[in-house]
Design an enzyme around this catalytic site. Sequence first.
Site, PDB file in Angstrom:
ATOM      1  N   GLU A 153      57.138  44.144  87.632  1.00 29.97           N
ATOM      2  CA  GLU A 153      58.673  44.618  87.872  1.00 29.97           C
ATOM      3  C   GLU A 153      59.664  43.670  87.727  1.00 29.97           C
ATOM      4  O   GLU A 153      60.507  43.376  88.503  1.00 29.97           O
ATOM      5  CB  GLU A 153      58.653  45.040  89.463  1.00 29.97           C
ATOM      6  CG  GLU A 153      57.408  45.943  89.743  1.00 29.97           C
ATOM      7  CD  GLU A 153      57.722  46.476  91.142  1.00 29.97           C
ATOM      8  OE1 GLU A 153      58.203  45.794  91.974  1.00 29.97           O
ATOM      9  OE2 GLU A 153      56.957  47.628  91.430  1.00 29.97           O
ATOM     10  N   GLU A 312      50.451  50.844  90.171  1.00 25.56           N
ATOM     11  CA  GLU A 312      50.312  50.685  91.621  1.00 25.56           C
ATOM     12  C   GLU A 312      50.810  51.875  92.385  1.00 25.56           C
ATOM     13  O   GLU A 312      51.655  52.917  91.941  1.00 25.56           O
ATOM     14  CB  GLU A 312      51.657  49.614  92.185  1.00 25.56           C
ATOM     15  CG  GLU A 312      51.512  48.271  91.490  1.00 25.56           C
ATOM     16  CD  GLU A 312      52.484  47.348  92.099  1.00 25.56           C
ATOM     17  OE1 GLU A 312      53.185  47.502  93.076  1.00 25.56           O
ATOM     18  OE2 GLU A 312      52.798  46.319  91.556  1.00 25.56           O
TER      19      GLU A 312
HETATM   20  C1  GAL Z   1      55.594  46.568  94.411  1.00 30.00           C
HETATM   21  C2  GAL Z   1      55.174  45.132  93.623  1.00 30.00           C
HETATM   22  C3  GAL Z   1      53.849  44.628  94.563  1.00 30.00           C
HETATM   23  C4  GAL Z   1      54.249  44.919  96.081  1.00 30.00           C
HETATM   24  C5  GAL Z   1      54.617  46.415  96.333  1.00 30.00           C
HETATM   25  C6  GAL Z   1      54.465  46.625  97.782  1.00 30.00           C
HETATM   26  O1  GAL Z   1      56.896  46.904  94.143  1.00 30.00           O
HETATM   27  O2  GAL Z   1      55.157  45.171  92.380  1.00 30.00           O
HETATM   28  O3  GAL Z   1      53.948  43.299  94.130  1.00 30.00           O
HETATM   29  O4  GAL Z   1      55.212  44.099  96.441  1.00 30.00           O
HETATM   30  O5  GAL Z   1      55.727  46.759  95.638  1.00 30.00           O
HETATM   31  O6  GAL Z   1      54.732  48.089  97.964  1.00 30.00           O
END
Ligand code: GAL
Length: 707
Positions: A153, A312
Amino acid sequence: MKIFPQLPGLVHGGDYNPDQWLDRPDILEKDIEYFKEAGINCVTLGVFAWAAEEPTEDDFQLDWLAQIMDRLYQNGIYIILATPTGARPAWLDEKYPEAMRCDERGVRNHHGLRHNHCMSSPAFRDRVRAIDTALAERFADHPGLLMWHISNELGGYCYCEHCKYAWQEWLRGRYHDDIEELNKAWWTGFWSHRFNDFSQIEPPYANGETALLGMNVDWRRFETFLATDFMRFEIDTLHAVKPDVPVTTNFMELFYDYDYNYMKEFVDYISWDNYPEMHRTEVSDSRTMIERSFMHSMFRSMKPDRPFMMMESAPGLVNWKPYNKYRRPGVHELISMQAVADGSDTVQYFQLRKSRGASEQWHGAVIDHIGTDDTRIFKEVAKTGADLAAIAEVTGSVAKNEAAILYDWDNRWALDDAQMLSNETKNFDETCTNIYEEFMRLGVCPNIISSDADWSHYRIICAPMLYLLHDGIGRKIADFVKNGGQFLATYCMGYVDKTTLANLGGFPGQGLSEVFGLKSEEIDTLYPEDNVNLRLSDQPLKPTDAGKPEWSSSAEPISCFDLTKVTGKSVAVHDYEELLRDVTADVLAIYENDYMAGTPAITRNAYGKGCAWYVAARVDQDDIRPIYEEMLDNAGIDHTLLPEGLEKTSRYSDNVRYDFYLNCTAEPLTVENVSGTALLGPAAEGGRLTLPPYGVAVFKIGVRNSV
Ligand code: GAL
């Protein structure tokens, strides 16, 4: 086109941090069992694992990672390996403080948190090169390695001296080393802000220069360039050891800091992190899902010839929203399948095992602290795994979209930065999403593209609030319409050029007033309580039928229709209305009240073989549905009104189409005219499909010449 030829089907996986559990081999062993049970076939390793991989400078400890990769691979689980550069070990910041970012006042941060490195620091880049090289030398040939994931990110700006110098160099390049060219573009005569030399230009410090709007938009372009340069530096470092291992980096929703349309060119596959906030009281689930579909479509459109990755998403819940609510039963699968429906070949999570401590210990995970496989969330994840396997054949198929919505980052930045309208209601993202929603209601899924993209696949393009025009866009729109395209623009079209200088001679600039057959003279901002309406005329009105306006002789060129002679549906106007003049286009709606009463509000101009549509006021899109239907008819694109909350999208591979139906509501929904063989979900009876609350169905249909 398959992202991962090594895998037979879709990816089901996510971030896994065994580095946090190295003292618990029993847990690491159990994890693999659970992964297999949940149909997890890929894990993302090494995100933020720098301290475990290089505990002190140049002491690379990678055996633990090798063992875990071997074990996963032996168990049929593949690996996406991240570079760990999203967070730094303490030794690094202690020895090389320049790796720590400076804030917008130029003050250096302290050590801690993540995603806060200086991307131009030479010392930091040296350390990045060292760890990335060590990882690549050890793992680039590992049979389980599918892809490199660059950092995590990427985001944010740094205001240190290194960055200041890089900014000045970037400006020299952009303005051909000619300070007068920059002075003109930024209109620095204003408030005596003229520069004599590039060396005088500081970053837009919070307590420094922020009044030059051209500078502000250039700063964001520069930051995009810098982040991309950093990302490319990592990619080049890895590829110097072994070329051709594919790369991605995870983008974030409608992230503001960088122009993803620039960054997208340098990765092989687009991936993004999807965290919808479901079950809100003020926003329906179906609207939340539309917002997510918009984002999926945007990422899909960045490389429309291939699937993207949902890198994710949260099993169960996140822990960083204002209210962290669990998703209700069935919603996990809905969110996962929406990604696939919109063109993703992966359903990945943050995180596979919930961490025991620190700030994300309460974030949802596949395996919870209880450590069993009989939790609700684990079971829902396992069901999703099984269902993804059931539709494995969709892997590699792609969407085909003939309608598109323009979405330019610098337009968004410039519009927000412009000292005009109301900062409460500019709402560019929402405006684009509303148009997207209307198309989706009609069963048409648009792509979300930049104005510089290849438009040749599209028959309809909508440009909501395209305030800033890139060079040559006027010509591009004119050609698009001339050759038969339907182009819809709204208020705020073409006010400024790429440096944010106002276009002279009437908006929209770049000759577009001829294409639309009008000019915009004023834009008025409404209070939420203001009552303004427009009337959708039953018959298109010819501008020649208009009389002269009554309120001012100097405003003579503005057409004004007799309200008593125009019949049609009244529609509420919200937030903005433009006063049009020099209208030669057909008039489809006029203002009903307030000082613009009787003047054109929506127009359609036949231009070449196509039509240029102009919606001069903000309205609810379903109120002007007939305009969308007419555009779709003109473009020869099939459309059917779907039940509210029902999403339908399609993916195509050789002679096959896959139709996805998603019920984005907590009530059962029925949809008609469903054909094909059910691959997943309930079958359709006599073309009628009833989906349970949050239910999903996938149908397969044979088609000719599908791709
Ligand atoms: C994302 C990040 C992850 C984790 C996740 C939690 O933005 O890449 O490492 O923090 O959020 O929702």
